[in-house]
Design a protein around this motif. Structure first.
Motif, PDB file in Angstrom:
ATOM      1  N   VAL A 193      -3.978   0.647 -18.222  1.00 38.20           N
ATOM      2  CA  VAL A 193      -2.542   0.925 -18.222  1.00 38.20           C
ATOM      3  C   VAL A 193      -1.862   0.082 -17.131  1.00 38.20           C
ATOM      4  O   VAL A 193      -0.795  -0.496 -17.360  1.00 38.20           O
ATOM      5  N   TRP A 194      -2.485  -0.055 -15.974  1.00 33.96           N
ATOM      6  CA  TRP A 194      -1.902  -0.916 -14.929  1.00 33.96           C
ATOM      7  C   TRP A 194      -1.838  -2.368 -15.397  1.00 33.96           C
ATOM      8  O   TRP A 194      -0.872  -3.071 -15.121  1.00 33.96           O
ATOM      9  N   LEU A 195      -2.889  -2.773 -16.105  1.00 31.34           N
ATOM     10  CA  LEU A 195      -2.898  -4.138 -16.659  1.00 31.34           C
ATOM     11  C   LEU A 195      -1.723  -4.307 -17.621  1.00 31.34           C
ATOM     12  O   LEU A 195      -1.008  -5.316 -17.586  1.00 31.34           O
ATOM     13  N   ALA A 196      -1.512  -3.285 -18.465  1.00 24.79           N
ATOM     14  CA  ALA A 196      -0.413  -3.345 -19.426  1.00 24.79           C
ATOM     15  C   ALA A 196       0.924  -3.406 -18.695  1.00 24.79           C
ATOM     16  O   ALA A 196       1.843  -4.105 -19.117  1.00 24.79           O
ATOM     17  N   VAL A 197       1.021  -2.664 -17.597  1.00 20.44           N
ATOM     18  CA  VAL A 197       2.253  -2.711 -16.805  1.00 20.44           C
ATOM     19  C   VAL A 197       2.495  -4.135 -16.320  1.00 20.44           C
ATOM     20  O   VAL A 197       3.606  -4.676 -16.445  1.00 20.44           O
ATOM     21  N   ALA A 198       1.434  -4.759 -15.805  1.00 17.22           N
ATOM     22  CA  ALA A 198       1.563  -6.145 -15.340  1.00 17.22           C
ATOM     23  C   ALA A 198       1.978  -7.053 -16.489  1.00 17.22           C
ATOM     24  O   ALA A 198       2.828  -7.941 -16.330  1.00 17.22           O
ATOM     25  N   VAL A 199       1.388  -6.819 -17.661  1.00 18.53           N
ATOM     26  CA  VAL A 199       1.705  -7.642 -18.832  1.00 18.53           C
ATOM     27  C   VAL A 199       3.170  -7.509 -19.198  1.00 18.53           C
ATOM     28  O   VAL A 199       3.863  -8.493 -19.446  1.00 18.53           O
ATOM     29  N   ILE A 200       3.647  -6.262 -19.229  1.00 20.93           N
ATOM     30  CA  ILE A 200       5.038  -6.032 -19.636  1.00 20.93           C
ATOM     31  C   ILE A 200       5.974  -6.741 -18.660  1.00 20.93           C
ATOM     32  O   ILE A 200       6.908  -7.443 -19.062  1.00 20.93           O
ATOM     33  N   LEU A 201       5.695  -6.567 -17.361  1.00 19.17           N
ATOM     34  CA  LEU A 201       6.590  -7.182 -16.376  1.00 19.17           C
ATOM     35  C   LEU A 201       6.522  -8.698 -16.456  1.00 19.17           C
ATOM     36  O   LEU A 201       7.548  -9.385 -16.472  1.00 19.17           O
ATOM     37  N   ALA A 202       5.290  -9.233 -16.561  1.00 20.13           N
ATOM     38  CA  ALA A 202       5.153 -10.693 -16.610  1.00 20.13           C
ATOM     39  C   ALA A 202       5.804 -11.261 -17.860  1.00 20.13           C
ATOM     40  O   ALA A 202       6.548 -12.254 -17.797  1.00 20.13           O
ATOM     41  N   GLY A 203       5.577 -10.604 -19.003  1.00 20.99           N
ATOM     42  CA  GLY A 203       6.170 -11.074 -20.250  1.00 20.99           C
ATOM     43  C   GLY A 203       7.689 -11.074 -20.162  1.00 20.99           C
ATOM     44  O   GLY A 203       8.355 -12.037 -20.544  1.00 20.99           O
ATOM     45  N   SER A 204       8.243 -10.002 -19.610  1.00 21.97           N
ATOM     46  CA  SER A 204       9.698  -9.908 -19.509  1.00 21.97           C
ATOM     47  C   SER A 204      10.253 -10.984 -18.586  1.00 21.97           C
ATOM     48  O   SER A 204      11.252 -11.634 -18.901  1.00 21.97           O
ATOM     49  N   MET A 205       9.580 -11.184 -17.442  1.00 27.63           N
ATOM     50  CA  MET A 205      10.087 -12.172 -16.481  1.00 27.63           C
ATOM     51  C   MET A 205      10.000 -13.587 -17.067  1.00 27.63           C
ATOM     52  O   MET A 205      10.924 -14.380 -16.934  1.00 27.63           O
ATOM     53  N   LEU A 206       8.880 -13.866 -17.737  1.00 27.84           N
ATOM     54  CA  LEU A 206       8.731 -15.193 -18.344  1.00 27.84           C
ATOM     55  C   LEU A 206       9.772 -15.398 -19.435  1.00 27.84           C
ATOM     56  O   LEU A 206      10.302 -16.498 -19.601  1.00 27.84           O
ATOM     57  N   ALA A 207      10.072 -14.330 -20.180  1.00 36.41           N
ATOM     58  CA  ALA A 207      11.099 -14.448 -21.227  1.00 36.41           C
ATOM     59  C   ALA A 207      12.446 -14.780 -20.600  1.00 36.41           C
ATOM     60  O   ALA A 207      13.216 -15.582 -21.113  1.00 36.41           O
ATOM     61  N   CYS A 261       8.911 -15.474 -28.014  1.00 41.97           N
ATOM     62  CA  CYS A 261       7.455 -15.431 -27.890  1.00 41.97           C
ATOM     63  C   CYS A 261       7.029 -14.624 -26.671  1.00 41.97           C
ATOM     64  O   CYS A 261       6.106 -13.816 -26.746  1.00 41.97           O
ATOM     65  N   TYR A 262       7.716 -14.840 -25.547  1.00 48.79           N
ATOM     66  CA  TYR A 262       7.336 -14.067 -24.360  1.00 48.79           C
ATOM     67  C   TYR A 262       7.691 -12.600 -24.528  1.00 48.79           C
ATOM     68  O   TYR A 262       7.031 -11.727 -23.950  1.00 48.79           O
ATOM     69  N   LEU A 263       8.728 -12.331 -25.338  1.00 47.89           N
ATOM     70  CA  LEU A 263       9.007 -10.919 -25.627  1.00 47.89           C
ATOM     71  C   LEU A 263       7.860 -10.300 -26.413  1.00 47.89           C
ATOM     72  O   LEU A 263       7.503  -9.144 -26.190  1.00 47.89           O
ATOM     73  N   ILE A 264       7.274 -11.084 -27.331  1.00 43.59           N
ATOM     74  CA  ILE A 264       6.103 -10.567 -28.066  1.00 43.59           C
ATOM     75  C   ILE A 264       5.004 -10.194 -27.085  1.00 43.59           C
ATOM     76  O   ILE A 264       4.380  -9.138 -27.183  1.00 43.59           O
ATOM     77  N   VAL A 265       4.790 -11.105 -26.106  1.00 41.72           N
ATOM     78  CA  VAL A 265       3.741 -10.841 -25.117  1.00 41.72           C
ATOM     79  C   VAL A 265       4.014  -9.518 -24.406  1.00 41.72           C
ATOM     80  O   VAL A 265       3.113  -8.678 -24.232  1.00 41.72           O
ATOM     81  N   ALA A 266       5.280  -9.307 -24.037  1.00 48.31           N
ATOM     82  CA  ALA A 266       5.619  -8.056 -23.354  1.00 48.31           C
ATOM     83  C   ALA A 266       5.397  -6.856 -24.270  1.00 48.31           C
ATOM     84  O   ALA A 266       4.865  -5.826 -23.849  1.00 48.31           O
ATOM     85  N   GLU A 267       5.786  -7.030 -25.541  1.00 46.84           N
ATOM     86  CA  GLU A 267       5.652  -5.910 -26.482  1.00 46.84           C
ATOM     87  C   GLU A 267       4.183  -5.544 -26.712  1.00 46.84           C
ATOM     88  O   GLU A 267       3.858  -4.386 -26.929  1.00 46.84           O
ATOM     89  N   VAL A 268       3.313  -6.561 -26.684  1.00 44.20           N
ATOM     90  CA  VAL A 268       1.886  -6.269 -26.816  1.00 44.20           C
ATOM     91  C   VAL A 268       1.458  -5.349 -25.670  1.00 44.20           C
ATOM     92  O   VAL A 268       0.682  -4.413 -25.862  1.00 44.20           O
ATOM     93  N   GLY A 269       2.025  -5.594 -24.507  1.00 45.20           N
ATOM     94  CA  GLY A 269       1.761  -4.710 -23.369  1.00 45.20           C
ATOM     95  C   GLY A 269       2.167  -3.276 -23.654  1.00 45.20           C
ATOM     96  O   GLY A 269       1.442  -2.335 -23.309  1.00 45.20           O
ATOM     97  N   TYR A 270       3.310  -3.084 -24.307  1.00 45.31           N
ATOM     98  CA  TYR A 270       3.744  -1.717 -24.675  1.00 45.31           C
ATOM     99  C   TYR A 270       2.648  -1.018 -25.464  1.00 45.31           C
ATOM    100  O   TYR A 270       2.302   0.119 -25.213  1.00 45.31           O
ATOM    101  N   MET A 271       2.158  -1.789 -26.498  1.00 45.77           N
ATOM    102  CA  MET A 271       1.265  -1.125 -27.450  1.00 45.77           C
ATOM    103  C   MET A 271      -0.104  -0.859 -26.834  1.00 45.77           C
ATOM    104  O   MET A 271      -0.668   0.212 -27.005  1.00 45.77           O
ATOM    105  N   VAL A 272      -0.620  -1.865 -26.082  1.00 44.39           N
ATOM    106  CA  VAL A 272      -1.930  -1.657 -25.454  1.00 44.39           C
ATOM    107  C   VAL A 272      -1.826  -0.528 -24.444  1.00 44.39           C
ATOM    108  O   VAL A 272      -2.661   0.387 -24.407  1.00 44.39           O
ATOM    109  N   VAL A 280      15.521  -5.737 -18.798  1.00 37.45           N
ATOM    110  CA  VAL A 280      15.426  -7.197 -18.911  1.00 37.45           C
ATOM    111  C   VAL A 280      15.840  -7.633 -20.306  1.00 37.45           C
ATOM    112  O   VAL A 280      16.584  -8.604 -20.474  1.00 37.45           O
ATOM    113  N   ASN A 281      15.383  -6.884 -21.336  1.00 42.10           N
ATOM    114  CA  ASN A 281      15.779  -7.222 -22.705  1.00 42.10           C
ATOM    115  C   ASN A 281      17.290  -7.152 -22.854  1.00 42.10           C
ATOM    116  O   ASN A 281      17.898  -7.993 -23.516  1.00 42.10           O
ATOM    117  N   ALA A 282      17.891  -6.127 -22.235  1.00 41.82           N
ATOM    118  CA  ALA A 282      19.343  -6.000 -22.320  1.00 41.82           C
ATOM    119  C   ALA A 282      20.005  -7.227 -21.706  1.00 41.82           C
ATOM    120  O   ALA A 282      20.915  -7.821 -22.292  1.00 41.82           O
TER     121      ALA A 282
END
Lengths: 515, 266
Positions: free
Chosen positions: A289-303, A314-325, A432-434
């Motif tokens: 779950v911590w990894l997923a948190v890092a993924v979501i934040l990194a994906g959002s920032m990169l987006a 594409c980077y939003l997809i990466v962040a969304e994968v974090g949501y699901m995992v 970030v999406n907003a």
């Protein structure tokens, strides 16, 4: 002999592909009807299958009739976990096939039949992955879907696309090999490839369950699937592959590949290893779950850092994968996290589809690659922009879109499982999406000019209002996907109820922890 | 430099984990290992079942073939689809139809004239290939047909058959090989191969059973029982596999060797 629906769902597109291969070269106009017809067969069959699953229970299908002893043949299974996913896949591919009418012909008129063959075989792969109950058969179908997607990504005329496809090929092969290694280890310890059988053995036999080889097997399967779904440190192939490939390829791959991989992860967690083993025995829940948190934040920032529309998506997809995992690993007592992850597969696939379709239209009709090119979008193509706005609001999580409800269930799971960091990550990502999408809306609605210049040249404004609305072949899937995003949101109650059917008989984790 | 270090690290960690996992593997060749004898709490061992029952079920002595083409025939069909998809992907990526980039002014003398007059070194190679190719092709058909009894079957036979066309292209030129096995025919052959395989499956469904349940085909093959029908059907699907593999093997060679122009080749 039972219901033939599982076989029909997977095989209809395969026959379609072969007919395109035989007859498509003579007259390219024959390809599209074959494609749509075969995909519609799958769509109707998956509706029928879902109807059967939710009234009379799961459908088990034994290939070639080899049922007993369990594991000698190949077992297909449609249950409440994958019934809706099958409908989703069929819907997306039917919609994208309309979008492909002109796209496919743009640069590769001579290769139109080959494009459709790869397209249909990709559908076969994805449907087969979702439907199978056999760990090795899953690998074979991962190969089918991967090979076809490398071809689809590389078909574009840009060199960067070919380069991205090669990168994708290397990463994808590593992912598939990891999965295969994991399955091999598992086979050595259990002597079977049937998912249900492996599950029973792991439940019943403590010596097998506690062995290191099984843990290593799970680790390799997990990492292999993570590569396939572009989970953050392993996401390197995704942004280039999806942004430099032909628009139609992006529209089919972006919504489906990562989401189907998430489904595979959930299927392996629930159906093969079992939640109890995963959450209690392994106890990696917090780490992941911590990894997923890092993924979501990194994906959002990169987006946030991207200028190109597709790269940003594409980077939003990466962040969304974090949501699901993250959601799947929350290990909350009532499995709301898993519910949220499963529901988000549906919601995110439709949102990604709608956004990528819109991005494809922007690139084609406006030549807009970067966000700043979207000036005056609302006047130029009102229908497309409305669909884009709906999908964007879904990504932000505004009710009544589907995106709001999936976040709602994920947050509910995170609170019940006391993963406050995940709640925070979801909220930050929404914020970030907003920011991202309202920046686009601002450019699209008010233009990119500094505020003072407004009102000075009305003359110039009038010139810009030439409508360049997309053709119906693009508008139909756009409007349909936007409508589905809202429908998924409005009917979230019954959908979630259906999804939870498969989760109801899972052991509750809290009680097992208390023992 | 840093990427190399990271890559090495990743490889070392992966290897170490794999080795760590092997620690509690069953001993090599252990007859009581889970894969051979089954596990307590699970279903009876499938290997035991294949060894003892497969001949009775299918009347095929080579149990690898019966597992491949019958028990797990669904997997094998998709393996064939993988090969087909590879051929299509290579066509989609490499094939070029315009001649602009074709810089080599290569006069198209096909039909093997080139090695008869002039190029003497090609006479030996060409004549040998002419003699050898029929033998190779015959052997390929043998391998396909004999998969029931010995190692072999559709994949191996198809590769050999495809290689026989590649050797023609190598010895003379691609045009010569293509005049015998054109682009249209190899892609048609490949698609027909998969249709044969899947067609067997659908035929079983039409006759009222599950996909690829060859037993019901006894009504068509007029065999005594379902076992011989299975045996015959396996030969049928192996032929389908051989078709696809042959076509795609040559398609891959033709596209790779001529950079997608299908003009001169190597």
């Amino acid at each position: 002999m039972g219901s033939q629906l599982p076989a029909i769902i997977v095989l209809a597109p395969m026959f379609g592909a072969m007919f395109v291969a035989l007859f498509g070269n003579r007259d390219h106009r024959i390809c599209f009807p074959i494609v749509v017809a075969s995909l519609l067969v799958s769509l109707f069959a998956s509706f029928a299958a879902a109807q059967q699953v939710f009234t009379t229970g799961a459908i088990d299908y034994f290939m070639a009739g080899w049922e007993e002893p369990i594991g000698i043949g190949i077992h297909l299974r449609i249950d409440s976990l994958n019934a809706l996913l099958l409908i989703l896949i069929c819907t997306v591919v039917v919609l994208v096939s309309f979008f492909s009418i002109r796209r496919a012909g743009d640069q590769h008129t001579e290769k139109t039949p080959q494009f459709y063959i790869l397209y249909l075989l990709l559908c076969v792969g994805l449907l087969g992955i979702s439907i199978t109950g056999d760990a090795f058969n899953l690998f074979v179908l991962i190969e089918v879907s991967s090979l076809t997607s490398y071809g689809l990504v590389a078909m574009g005329s840009s060199r960067r696309g070919t380069h991205a496809a090669f990168n994708y090929l290397l990463m994808g092969t590593v992912g598939a090999s990891f999965y295969l290694l994991g399955v091999g280890y598992l086979y050595l310890k259990t002597g079977t490839l049937n998912m249900q059988d492996i599950h029973t053995i792991l439940q019943a036999n403590e010596a097998v369950r506690d062995s290191n080889a099984v843990i290593i097997a799970f680790l390799f399967i997990l990492v292999g699937i993570w590569i396939k779904m572009a989970f953050f440190p392993l996401h390197g192939w995704l942004p280039n592959a999806y942004s430099y490939c032909p628009s139609t390829s992006a529209c089919i791959l972006a919504p489906l590949m990562t989401k189907v991989s998430v489904y595979v992860m959930i299927r392996v967690m629930i159906g093969v290893f079992g939640v109890e083993w995963i959450f209690v025995h392994l106890g990696w829940s917090h780490l992941i779950v911590w990894l997923a948190v890092a993924v979501i934040l990194a994906g959002s920032m990169l987006a946030l850092a991207q200028r190109e529309i597709k790269k940003m998506l594409c980077y939003l997809i990466v962040a969304e994968v974090g949501y699901m995992v993250g959601g799947a690993w929350l290990s909350d007592p009532n499995h709301w996290g898993l519910t949220g992850a499963l529901y988000h597969i549906l919601a995110d696939a439709m949102m990604t589809l709608c956004l990528f379709l819109a991005a494809g239209v922007f690139a084609k009709r406006l030549g807009a690659i970067e966000i700043k090119d979207l000036e005056g979008l609302f006047k130029k193509m009102p229908v497309t922009s409305v669909a884009f706005v709906i999908a964007a609001l879904g990504m932000i999580g505004v009710p009544p879109t589907a995106g709001f409800y999936s976040k709602f269930y994920l947050i509910r799971g995170a609170i019940e499982g006391a993963h406050w960091e995940f709640v925070a990550a979801l909220l930050i990502s929404s914020l970030v999406n907003a920011v991202l999408f309202f920046r686009i809306f601002e450019i699209a609605f008010f233009g990119n000019k500094p505020a003072e210049s407004y009102g000075h040249d009305d003359h110039h404004e009038e010139e810009e209002t030439v409508k360049v609305e997309a053709p119906w072949s693009a508008l139909f899937p756009l409007v349909a996907s936007a409508a589905i995003i809202i429908l998924l949101g409005l009917f979230n109650g019954p959908i979630v109820e259906l999804l939870r059917e498969s989760l109801d008989n899972l052991p509750s984790i809290v009680t097992t922890q208390a023992d | 430099m840093i990427t190399k270090v990271l890559a090495t690290l990743a490889v070392v960690i992966t290897g170490a984990l794999l080795l760590y996992g092997t620690a509690d593997f069953p001993a090599f060749g252990d007859p009581h290992s889970p894969a051979s004898a089954g596990v307590e709490g699970g279903a009876p061992s499938i290997s035991q079942y294949y060894i003892t029952e497969s001949y009775g079920d299918t009347k095929v002595p080579n149990l690898v073939t019966s597992v491949l083409a019958d028990y797990r025939g669904y997997d094998t069909m998709f393996e064939t689809v993988v090969i087909f998809a590879a051929g299509m992907a290579i066509f989609a990526i490499l094939r070029v139809f315009r001649d602009e980039d074709d810089l080599e002014p290569n006069p198209t003398h096909t039909q093997g004239d080139r090695f008869i007059d002039g190029d003497h070194s090609r006479i030996i190679v060409g004549t040998t290939v002419r003699l050898v190719v029929p033998v190779i092709q015959l052997f390929a058909l043998y391998v396909v047909a004999h998969g029931h009894h010995s190692p072999g079957g559709g994949f191996q036979g198809g590769v050999i058959l495809g290689a026989s066309f590649i050797i023609i292209a190598l010895a003379t030129d691609l045009g010569n090989a293509l005049s015998r096995f054109s682009e249209k025919s190899y892609f048609t052959l490949a698609a027909v191969g998969i249709l044969i395989y899947a067609g067997f499956g659908v035929l079983c469904q039409v006759l009222g059973s599950d996909f690829l349940d060859y037993g019901v085909l006894q009504k068509i093959f007029l065999t005594d029982g379902p076992e011989m029908a299975r045996s015959h059907s396996m030969l049928g699907v192996e032929v389908g596999v051989a078709f696809t593999v042959t076509g795609i093997m040559f398609a891959i060679y033709a596209n790779l060797s001529s950079r997608g122009t299908l003009k001169s080749g190597l």
